[in-house]
Enzyme design. Sequence first.
Site, short mmCIF file in Angstrom:
data_model
loop_
_atom_site.label_atom_id
_atom_site.label_comp_id
_atom_site.label_asym_id
_atom_site.label_seq_id
_atom_site.Cartn_x
_atom_site.Cartn_y
_atom_site.Cartn_z
N ALA A 43 0.82 -1.21 0.00
CA ALA A 43 0.00 0.00 0.00
C ALA A 43 0.85 1.26 0.00
O ALA A 43 1.77 1.39 0.81
CB ALA A 43 -0.92 0.01 1.22
N GLY A 48 6.56 1.05 5.59
CA GLY A 48 7.47 0.13 4.90
C GLY A 48 7.50 0.38 3.40
O GLY A 48 8.57 0.37 2.77
N CYS A 49 6.35 0.63 2.82
CA CYS A 49 6.28 0.85 1.37
C CYS A 49 6.95 2.18 1.00
O CYS A 49 7.57 2.28 -0.06
CB CYS A 49 4.84 0.81 0.91
SG CYS A 49 4.09 -0.82 1.15
N THR A 50 6.86 3.17 1.87
CA THR A 50 7.53 4.44 1.63
C THR A 50 9.04 4.24 1.70
O THR A 50 9.78 4.74 0.83
CB THR A 50 7.06 5.50 2.64
OG1 THR A 50 5.66 5.71 2.46
CG2 THR A 50 7.81 6.81 2.46
N ALA A 53 10.09 2.42 -1.53
CA ALA A 53 9.98 3.28 -2.71
C ALA A 53 11.08 4.34 -2.72
O ALA A 53 11.69 4.60 -3.76
CB ALA A 53 8.59 3.94 -2.75
#
Length: 159
Positions: A43, A48-50, A53
């Site tokens: 998401a 974590g995804c930030t 990325a």
Amino acid sequence: MTDYPRLSAGDSASSFTLPDQNAAPVSLADYAGRKVILYFYPAAMTPGCTTQACDFRDSLGALGAAGYQVLGVSKDAPEKLATFAARDGLTFPLLSDPDLVVHRAYGAYGEKNNYGKIITGTLRSTIVIDESGTVELALYNVKAKGHVAMLCRKLGLAA
């Protein structure tokens, strides 16, 4: 069973077309003759995804110099992906797969352990595709932090 077949080196990469953060269609075929790093994340704008990325963003120079194009894939809508890209200065395509068709084709969806509870969702995964459309490397259930550095090491690149 909710797991989808995982890919291995030597498999053919499935073709796809998905909208990016600007709602423009992006196809794997657009990158024919180039190496692609296709990574799946749960998401946009979560911690974590930030981290992951931004690590890809910060490594784009080394990855691009080695001929790799990075594509991120999540089930988020293009509007949310546009906000994510603008907020964090992400300059590579973020693709929207709300129906999880591409997630499933690449084995990036299934059961996972989330803080001790088994749930079904996106498996944080990275698929490296060579110039001929063949899977060079398939990594599943990767950690967000340190993943890009580990990937660069596996690819023989300086991050």
